[in-house]
Motif scaffolding. Sequence first.
Motif, short mmCIF file in Angstrom:
data_model
loop_
_atom_site.label_atom_id
_atom_site.label_comp_id
_atom_site.label_asym_id
_atom_site.label_seq_id
_atom_site.Cartn_x
_atom_site.Cartn_y
_atom_site.Cartn_z
N UNK A 91 0.77 -1.26 0.00
CA UNK A 91 0.00 0.00 0.00
C UNK A 91 0.79 1.29 0.00
N UNK A 92 2.11 1.23 0.22
CA UNK A 92 2.82 2.49 0.40
C UNK A 92 3.21 3.06 -0.96
N UNK A 93 2.19 3.51 -1.66
CA UNK A 93 2.42 3.96 -3.03
C UNK A 93 1.87 5.36 -3.24
N UNK A 94 2.43 6.05 -4.21
CA UNK A 94 1.87 7.31 -4.69
C UNK A 94 1.44 7.10 -6.13
N UNK A 95 0.37 7.80 -6.56
CA UNK A 95 -0.02 7.71 -7.97
C UNK A 95 0.90 8.59 -8.82
N UNK A 96 1.43 8.01 -9.88
CA UNK A 96 2.46 8.70 -10.66
C UNK A 96 2.04 8.85 -12.12
N UNK A 97 2.29 10.03 -12.70
CA UNK A 97 2.11 10.20 -14.15
C UNK A 97 3.37 10.88 -14.73
N UNK A 98 3.68 10.56 -15.99
CA UNK A 98 4.81 11.18 -16.67
C UNK A 98 4.30 11.93 -17.89
N UNK A 99 5.03 12.99 -18.26
CA UNK A 99 4.72 13.66 -19.51
C UNK A 99 5.56 13.01 -20.60
N UNK A 100 4.87 12.58 -21.68
CA UNK A 100 5.61 11.89 -22.76
C UNK A 100 6.50 12.87 -23.51
N UNK A 134 3.28 3.80 -7.62
CA UNK A 134 4.73 3.82 -7.47
C UNK A 134 5.05 3.62 -6.00
N UNK A 135 5.75 2.52 -5.66
CA UNK A 135 6.06 2.26 -4.26
C UNK A 135 7.20 3.16 -3.79
N UNK A 136 7.01 3.78 -2.64
CA UNK A 136 7.97 4.77 -2.15
C UNK A 136 9.15 4.17 -1.38
N UNK A 137 9.11 2.85 -1.18
CA UNK A 137 10.21 2.27 -0.41
C UNK A 137 11.45 2.08 -1.28
N UNK A 138 12.61 2.42 -0.72
CA UNK A 138 13.87 2.13 -1.39
C UNK A 138 14.18 0.65 -1.20
N UNK A 139 14.45 0.00 -2.31
CA UNK A 139 14.68 -1.44 -2.27
C UNK A 139 16.14 -1.67 -2.65
N UNK A 140 16.82 -2.52 -1.91
CA UNK A 140 18.18 -2.87 -2.31
C UNK A 140 18.42 -4.34 -1.96
N UNK A 141 19.66 -4.78 -2.05
CA UNK A 141 19.96 -6.19 -1.77
C UNK A 141 20.95 -6.29 -0.64
N UNK A 142 20.80 -7.34 0.14
CA UNK A 142 21.77 -7.58 1.20
C UNK A 142 22.55 -8.84 0.85
N UNK A 143 23.86 -8.81 1.08
CA UNK A 143 24.68 -9.97 0.72
C UNK A 143 25.12 -9.89 -0.72
N UNK A 144 25.89 -10.89 -1.16
CA UNK A 144 26.50 -10.83 -2.49
C UNK A 144 25.54 -11.12 -3.65
#
Length: 457
Positions: A91-100, A134-144
């Motif tokens: 649920x932690x999302x914002x509605x996003x639009x882009x200009x083409x 658009x989910x507002x959480x920063x996602x990354x990886x842990x470990x190799x």
Amino acid sequence: MAEQLNEYQGKATMEKITSLAKRRGFVFQSSEIYGGQNGAWDYGPLGIELKNRIAGAWWKEMTQLNDDIVGLDAAILMHPRTWEASGHVENFTDPLVDCKKCKARFRADMIPEENLAAKKCPECGGELTDTRKFNLMFKTHIGPAEDTASIIYLRPETAQGIYVNYKNIIQSNRMKIPFGIAQIGKAFRNEIVTKNFIFRTCEFEQMEMQFFVKPGSDDEWFNEWRKRRWAYYEKLGVKMDHLRWHQHDKDELAHYAKDAYDVQYLFPMGWRELEGVHNRTNYDLNRHTQFSGKDMQYIDQDNNNERYIPFIIETSAGLTRNVLMILCDAYDEEQVADKGNDDDWRTVLRFHPNLAPVTVAVLPLMKKDGLAELAQDIRRELKEDFATDYDQAGAIGRRYRRQDEAGTPFCVTVDYQSKEDGTVTLRFRDSMEQIRVPKTELTARLRQEIKDYKRIK
Ligand code: ATP
């Protein structure tokens, strides 16, 4: 004189505050030499002091002045299931639009409805994409290994670190409901629009207190915490006519909330949220029970071992947003002469002395004749009790102005008379009044002035 004033003379604007913050070392753009990093800011020598004092005032209010609130410092990296349980993954999302056409990106809820309906860019008139989440959480990886099993999030709020520790704290500190857990720490959100300086950033700090109560007493505690938070800002010395409550209507309420009020502040760009007081019900603890399989019930030993999942009243304030609020609130331009030049106006930050980065500046009238040495001695003594500064460069009037701009409430000036009779000049930032005080009485006098401080403008 009046005709020389532009329409912004005497007024706080975001532009002036941003420029003062940079000029005086409160806040710098992150990685400025590479063109800056959007949504991230660095706190300079005065800024870190101000931020620490704001955090200190909040921490004292929560933990020192409340017997039933304890502190916590949880890790930023949490088990990824935490964010499934909390609802953030979904649920932690914002509605996003882009200009083409011009490639500008907007939060759909922040552009005029007619543009959204016509799919027309509010900036260039080009065609907008469909709205997507658009989910507002920063996602990354842990470990190799960068596979799905290694995904980890930077926490988007500090609250969950408190919920997952609530049973640890009950056990280790023998807390009884009602009680609270306070935490200050970094949070990260991949905000689509980061403007207005440090108001909305991708990396920021929160000051959150979660108060655990018996179901049924939650409305009462919710009202109580609204009262206490209002009283807190009053005590902090903020302009109270710049604060108001805003109640969330049904569409605004977060997925977990039963009731929510924001404290809004009148920033130069308008009324904006400063802090939220939320009744989060037992949503979070229920979800953590479900997702972790652990029993999150409270056992009321004073009441026949009655078991229940507590309700949570949350007070959630932005620390970095509070820094901006305090800067805006303190900012003042005052006309002090009418000679028709720049010196007619002074910029002054009217910080409460408890928040000011420097409490007292010591200034020798002249560098020579032993005045600088005497001033250094006085500074050395004051250092034990106050945050001090020392400045011997330039005319005394200019030095006062520099301290006014940094928000230093008191200046001590050492002159020839000081050598003779041991008195110094104590100058007050707000009134610009100057009095003579024996140097032996300075510490006690300053302590009293801080205690009795009342803002005059
Ligand atoms: P908004 O609606 O402005 O995005 P929010 O309602 O999502 O904010 P909360 O999740 O309630 O905000 O966060 C609590 C507090 O944390 C806010 O009142 C604000 O002071 C601060 N905060 C939230 N997001 C940011 C951000 N991106 N930058 C700085 N402070 C923030």
